[in-house]
Design a protein around this motif. Structure first.
Motif, PDB file in Angstrom:
ATOM      1  N   THR A  66      11.096  44.791  10.213  1.00 54.50           N
ATOM      2  CA  THR A  66      11.163  45.017  11.672  1.00 54.50           C
ATOM      3  C   THR A  66      12.497  45.605  12.136  1.00 54.50           C
ATOM      4  N   SER A  67      13.237  46.233  11.228  1.00 49.06           N
ATOM      5  CA  SER A  67      14.549  46.776  11.622  1.00 49.06           C
ATOM      6  C   SER A  67      14.422  48.150  12.273  1.00 49.06           C
ATOM      7  N   ASN A  68      13.488  48.252  13.202  1.00 51.68           N
ATOM      8  CA  ASN A  68      13.234  49.546  13.845  1.00 51.68           C
ATOM      9  C   ASN A  68      13.671  49.598  15.299  1.00 51.68           C
ATOM     10  N   ARG A  69      14.096  48.492  15.860  1.00 46.94           N
ATOM     11  CA  ARG A  69      14.225  48.413  17.319  1.00 46.94           C
ATOM     12  C   ARG A  69      15.558  48.945  17.823  1.00 46.94           C
ATOM     13  N   PHE A  70      15.597  49.255  19.113  1.00 49.14           N
ATOM     14  CA  PHE A  70      16.830  49.671  19.781  1.00 49.14           C
ATOM     15  C   PHE A  70      16.796  49.164  21.212  1.00 49.14           C
ATOM     16  N   ASN A  71      17.935  49.252  21.870  1.00 47.05           N
ATOM     17  CA  ASN A  71      18.108  48.638  23.186  1.00 47.05           C
ATOM     18  C   ASN A  71      18.664  49.666  24.168  1.00 47.05           C
ATOM     19  N   VAL A  72      18.343  49.488  25.432  1.00 44.91           N
ATOM     20  CA  VAL A  72      19.061  50.227  26.470  1.00 44.91           C
ATOM     21  C   VAL A  72      19.637  49.223  27.459  1.00 44.91           C
ATOM     22  N   SER A  73      20.873  49.439  27.853  1.00 39.71           N
ATOM     23  CA  SER A  73      21.514  48.610  28.874  1.00 39.71           C
ATOM     24  C   SER A  73      21.960  49.511  30.012  1.00 39.71           C
ATOM     25  N   THR A  74      21.809  49.007  31.222  1.00 33.54           N
ATOM     26  CA  THR A  74      22.203  49.775  32.398  1.00 33.54           C
ATOM     27  C   THR A  74      22.199  48.824  33.583  1.00 33.54           C
ATOM     28  N   LYS A  75      22.585  49.335  34.753  1.00 36.02           N
ATOM     29  CA  LYS A  75      22.415  48.526  35.963  1.00 36.02           C
ATOM     30  C   LYS A  75      21.045  48.863  36.537  1.00 36.02           C
ATOM     31  N   SER A  76      20.283  47.837  36.840  1.00 33.77           N
ATOM     32  CA  SER A  76      18.888  48.037  37.230  1.00 33.77           C
ATOM     33  C   SER A  76      18.740  48.491  38.679  1.00 33.77           C
ATOM     34  N   PRO A  77      17.939  49.526  38.906  1.00 35.67           N
ATOM     35  CA  PRO A  77      17.643  49.928  40.287  1.00 35.67           C
ATOM     36  C   PRO A  77      16.618  49.013  40.954  1.00 35.67           C
ATOM     37  N   LEU A  78      16.007  48.126  40.158  1.00 39.30           N
ATOM     38  CA  LEU A  78      15.041  47.185  40.730  1.00 39.30           C
ATOM     39  C   LEU A  78      15.745  45.904  41.159  1.00 39.30           C
ATOM     40  N   THR A  79      16.617  45.380  40.294  1.00 37.20           N
ATOM     41  CA  THR A  79      17.278  44.096  40.581  1.00 37.20           C
ATOM     42  C   THR A  79      18.703  44.265  41.097  1.00 37.20           C
ATOM     43  N   ASP A  80      19.307  45.426  40.884  1.00 34.84           N
ATOM     44  CA  ASP A  80      20.727  45.669  41.161  1.00 34.84           C
ATOM     45  C   ASP A  80      21.621  44.795  40.287  1.00 34.84           C
ATOM     46  N   GLY A  81      21.084  44.239  39.234  1.00 30.91           N
ATOM     47  CA  GLY A  81      21.868  43.437  38.302  1.00 30.91           C
ATOM     48  C   GLY A  81      21.822  44.042  36.918  1.00 30.91           C
ATOM     49  N   ILE A  82      22.256  43.243  35.943  1.00 28.34           N
ATOM     50  CA  ILE A  82      22.288  43.753  34.573  1.00 28.34           C
ATOM     51  C   ILE A  82      20.865  43.943  34.051  1.00 28.34           C
ATOM     52  N   LEU A  83      20.681  45.005  33.289  1.00 29.75           N
ATOM     53  CA  LEU A  83      19.371  45.272  32.690  1.00 29.75           C
ATOM     54  C   LEU A  83      19.553  45.562  31.203  1.00 29.75           C
ATOM     55  N   HIS A  84      18.728  44.918  30.413  1.00 26.09           N
ATOM     56  CA  HIS A  84      18.608  45.288  29.007  1.00 26.09           C
ATOM     57  C   HIS A  84      17.121  45.360  28.719  1.00 26.09           C
ATOM     58  N   ALA A  85      16.736  46.289  27.881  1.00 26.90           N
ATOM     59  CA  ALA A  85      15.337  46.393  27.466  1.00 26.90           C
ATOM     60  C   ALA A  85      15.344  46.930  26.045  1.00 26.90           C
ATOM     61  N   ASN A  86      14.442  46.434  25.208  1.00 24.69           N
ATOM     62  CA  ASN A  86      14.394  47.001  23.859  1.00 24.69           C
ATOM     63  C   ASN A  86      12.975  47.361  23.460  1.00 24.69           C
ATOM     64  N   SER A  87      12.898  48.224  22.460  1.00 22.98           N
ATOM     65  CA  SER A  87      11.613  48.809  22.086  1.00 22.98           C
ATOM     66  C   SER A  87      11.549  49.002  20.573  1.00 22.98           C
ATOM     67  N   GLY A  88      10.321  49.023  20.068  1.00 22.42           N
ATOM     68  CA  GLY A  88      10.114  49.270  18.644  1.00 22.42           C
ATOM     69  C   GLY A  88       9.729  50.710  18.383  1.00 22.42           C
ATOM     70  N   GLY A  89       8.963  50.918  17.340  1.00 21.62           N
ATOM     71  CA  GLY A  89       8.554  52.279  17.003  1.00 21.62           C
ATOM     72  C   GLY A  89       9.436  52.869  15.918  1.00 21.62           C
ATOM     73  N   TRP A  90       9.918  54.083  16.153  1.00 23.71           N
ATOM     74  CA  TRP A  90      10.671  54.814  15.138  1.00 23.71           C
ATOM     75  C   TRP A  90      11.998  55.374  15.666  1.00 23.71           C
ATOM     76  N   TRP A  91      12.062  55.585  16.988  1.00 19.53           N
ATOM     77  CA  TRP A  91      13.219  56.278  17.576  1.00 19.53           C
ATOM     78  C   TRP A  91      14.528  55.570  17.253  1.00 19.53           C
ATOM     79  N   GLY A  92      14.563  54.250  17.334  1.00 19.36           N
ATOM     80  CA  GLY A  92      15.787  53.496  17.088  1.00 19.36           C
ATOM     81  C   GLY A  92      16.305  53.705  15.674  1.00 19.36           C
ATOM     82  N   MET A  93      15.374  53.652  14.727  1.00 18.85           N
ATOM     83  CA  MET A  93      15.736  53.893  13.323  1.00 18.85           C
ATOM     84  C   MET A  93      16.312  55.301  13.165  1.00 18.85           C
ATOM     85  N   GLN A  94      15.644  56.271  13.809  1.00 24.18           N
ATOM     86  CA  GLN A  94      16.067  57.667  13.662  1.00 24.18           C
ATOM     87  C   GLN A  94      17.420  57.918  14.332  1.00 24.18           C
ATOM     88  N   PHE A  95      17.643  57.300  15.482  1.00 25.72           N
ATOM     89  CA  PHE A  95      18.925  57.478  16.168  1.00 25.72           C
ATOM     90  C   PHE A  95      20.064  56.923  15.315  1.00 25.72           C
TER      91      PHE A  95
END
Lengths: 599, 96
Positions: free
Chosen positions: A73-102
């Motif tokens: 399962t070592s395929n995942r990656f994360n994005v962090s930013t300030k959320s336009p929905l909450t105006d607070g901290i945002l992190h989200a992660n995803s699987g697939g292939w892009w994280g491995m490739q990056f």
């Protein structure tokens, strides 16, 4: 050092320039990668004066030391930013292939700042970094964009936004590998605000372990555990994530018709069992994953795609009073193509249905209208008509019509598929979530329902604070290592620590990892405090606190939040207002943030 | 007769989604109190032999198997079951 590439790529879209920074290895040791590294970088880069949709906000894509190693399962990656929905901290992660490739491009993280004058895409390959015109792709859906940019699963991977992100929809996702999502909190809108349509990566760098023999041994041991567990070797492959639909419904914790009820009379029609029996074509796996929980499905109209997962099936199903699995599945496909978070989209539509049934809006909406889903999703993505209101998320939409209490959200992030009145610990998870109501940051489904690791009383409040804190810390470290949480159902933190040690050559114990999790959780908390969040934001919708469940196994219950919250702050070493004490920050090597505590 | 609802792969194993089990009279603690959950599950295994060893193991609920009685999780087999009760049985499941 092995595990980390040692490089952070920073791109300024305003000046169309890029530079490479060295990764501070002390920061890497303390925060590992993924969500932890993202939070640490965001702390320095995006301060409280920054509007989430302004050029000053940053999108920080991060990998971890295990990414692309080949560990399960070592395929995942994360994005962090300030959320336009909450105006607070945002992190989200995803699987697939892009994280491995990056990771294979030679960077550990990508920071995108500024705003391009016209639509652009970023291409990171062996040839270098290029910022290219993407005007021809603006307005296109995720599927067409991904194909146009020559997605090639193991060689060239595409991450992009759809029309929702372009139109600054606050619940817009960033999509990768066509149908995987960095979904929650609106990161797609941040990407759209930068006029950034896509990021394409091609890489060749290997993540070679420092101790190849020990790494091979850990691969073998981890594989054995994943195969031995009926959860990862049978349940998830056979029925996918939606197999929990029936059990959550059975106990009276499946939110129905905007959380007005806690059992859905048609839950079985939208369950994992039904998906397997009716629309499943085949399973699919992310890179280096033996679990294969992804469902490739096909509807009677001939449309084919991924999902729906449990949360998506619930959001367009029970939450909207809809039991037409075909309609739910096609709503899920459309969200993927438009680049929308299915949880927030379905939850917000359910909120709109209640507003309409109560006469608070004049839209011709009612629970159960399966035929309305696709039109509402399209309109949201393009901000057309009433879709412009849905695009703001449920809280802003309901508040506009004088009924913010009908938004089933925390910190403006829509709640996922659990009614916390039937799972008190889950209520504490939602109330204290740093990115808002979230099941990915400490889900209590295991201990409160599935007896994982053992069953605890789901209606009890005393003692929940400690269990929730440990689950939150564990989720934070898994998100920083960027393992899949499903692997953690069979593989304990001790095994992750041993694999991490084999890859990096640095000795980590399970206790070290749990300390990282606690550090990340506290830093996120401090980020939100710096943004102006406080104890008053650690709450739940009024319905959860004041309206007892009317029928079913959870009948008569509300969430008893206050005593759990008091116990939680004390357990975490925070003061009575939920602010981490200086001593706690010193323990966690977060001294640089003590100034916030003193404000 | 208590109603038993099956989920996940138990449906394929048993060939049904739902069935009613009549515990033999000797199993009843009393006519008004009903039978024990363990007794009902033993009877289920007799009626549907394919479920033998799938739900129970050495007289205990197998690891990760979740059983609810009228929507409430039960961990012990000596809980009393009456005719009007609903028992739901889930094989090892995960997701969310």
């Amino acid at each position: 050092m092995n595990g980390w590439n040692g490089n952070i790529l920073e791109i300024d879209l305003t000046t169309q320039t890029h530079k490479i920074h060295p990764l501070d290895m002390e920061v890497a040791r303390l925060f590992l990668g993924g969500r932890g590294l993202g939070a640490r970088l965001l702390w320095d880069i995006v301060g409280p004066e920054v509007n989430p949709l302004s050029p000053e906000n940053a999108l920080i894509f991060t990998t971890g030391p295990i990414t692309a190693s080949g560990s399960q399962t070592s395929n995942r990656f994360n994005v962090s930013t300030k959320s336009p929905l909450t105006d607070g901290i945002l992190h989200a992660n995803s699987g697939g292939w892009w994280g491995m490739q990056f990771k294979r491009t030679g960077y550990d993280a990508l920071i995108v700042r500024g705003k391009a004058d016209t639509p652009v895409l970023i291409e990171i390959t062996g040839e270098g970094v290029a910022i290219k015109d993407a005007s021809h792709l603006w307005g296109k859906g995720v599927f067409e964009t991904t194909e146009t940019l020559d997605q090639n699963r193991n060689k060239r991977n595409v991450l992009c936004i759809g029309p929702a992100g372009e139109n600054l929809v606050r619940i817009a996702a960033i999509m990768n590998d066509k149908e995987r999502a960095l979904a929650r909190g609106g990161p797609g809108a941040v990407m759209g605000s930068k006029n950034l349509k896509a990021i394409v990566v091609e890489g060749k760098e290997k993540n070679k372990p420092a101790d190849p023999d020990q790494f091979k041994f850990m691969l073998y041991e981890t594989g054995k555990l994943l195969k031995a567990s009926p959860l990862t070797s049978q349940a998830l492959p056979e029925f996918g994530t939606a197999v929990v639909m029936n059990v959550v419904n059975e106990i009276g914790a499946l939110p129905t018709r905007n959380f007005q009820d806690s059992q859905f009379e048609y839950a079985d029609n939208i369950s994992g069992e039904e998906i397997t029996d009716t629309i499943l074509v085949k399973n699919q796996a992310c890179w280096a994953c033996p679990i294969t929980c992804t469902r490739i499905t096909k509807t009677k109209s001939g449309k084919e795609g991924e999902g729906p997962e449990f949360e998506s099936a619930w959001a367009f199903g029970a939450q909207c009073g809809i039991h037409d699995l075909e309609a739910i599945t096609e709503a899920n496909y459309l969200c993927n193509d438009m680049g929308l978070d299915t949880i927030s989209m379905g939850n917000t539509i359910g909120c709109a249905m209640e507003l309409a049934e109560k006469g608070l809006i004049k839209e011709p909406l009612a629970f159960g209208q399966a035929d309305k889903l696709l039109g509402l999703i399209e309109d949201t993505a393009h901000r057309r008509g009433f879709g412009d209101e849905l695009a703001e998320g449920s809280y802003r939409m309901a508040a506009k019509h004088g009924a913010p209490e009908l938004s089933m959200s925390v910190k403006k992030l829509e709640m996922p598929a659990y009614d916390p009145r039937g799972m008190q610990g889950q209520g504490l998870v939602f109330a204290t979530g740093n990115r808002g109501a979230c099941h990915e940051t400490g889900n209590m489904l295991g201990p409160e329902v599935l007896a994982l690791p053992r069953l605890i009383d789901r209606f009890a409040t005393q003692g929940k604070a400690g269990i929730v804190s440990v689950h939150q810390n564990s989720a934070a470290v898994i998100d920083s290592l960027l393992y899949c949480k499903f692997a953690n159902m069979a593989v304990a933190e001790e095994f992750f620590a041993r694999t991490l040690s084999a890859i990096t050559g640095v000795h980590f114990t399970a206790d070290d990892l749990m300390m990282v999790g606690e550090r990340v959780w506290n830093l996120e908390r401090l980020y939100n405090i710096r943004e102006g969040f406080g104890k008053a934001d650690d709450t739940l919708p009024k319905r959860m606190l004041d309206e007892p469940v009317a029928e079913g196994p959870s009948k008569g219950f509300t969430v008893k939040l206050d005593p759990m919250l008091e116990e939680y702050y004390a357990f975490r070493g925070w003061n009575q207002n939920g602010v981490p004490k200086p001593q706690k920050l010193k323990e966690l090597s977060l001294e640089f943030a003590i100034e916030v505590e003193n404000d | 007769m208590p109603t038993i609802k099956l989920f996940g792969n138990l449906r394929k194993i048993a060939g049904v989604k739902e069935l009613s089990i009549a515990p033999p009279s000797g199993m009843l603690r009393s006519s008004s109190q009903g039978a024990s959950l363990g007794g009902v599950l033993n009877e289920l295994e007799k009626e549907v032999p394919a479920l033998n060893g799938v739900i129970l193991e050495d007289g205990q609920v197998r690891p990760h198997v979740v059983i609810t009685l009228n929507g409430h999780s039960v961990a012990k087999l000596d809980v009393t079951v009456t005719e009007k009760d609903f028992i739901a049985i889930f094989p090892p499941i995960a997701g969310g």
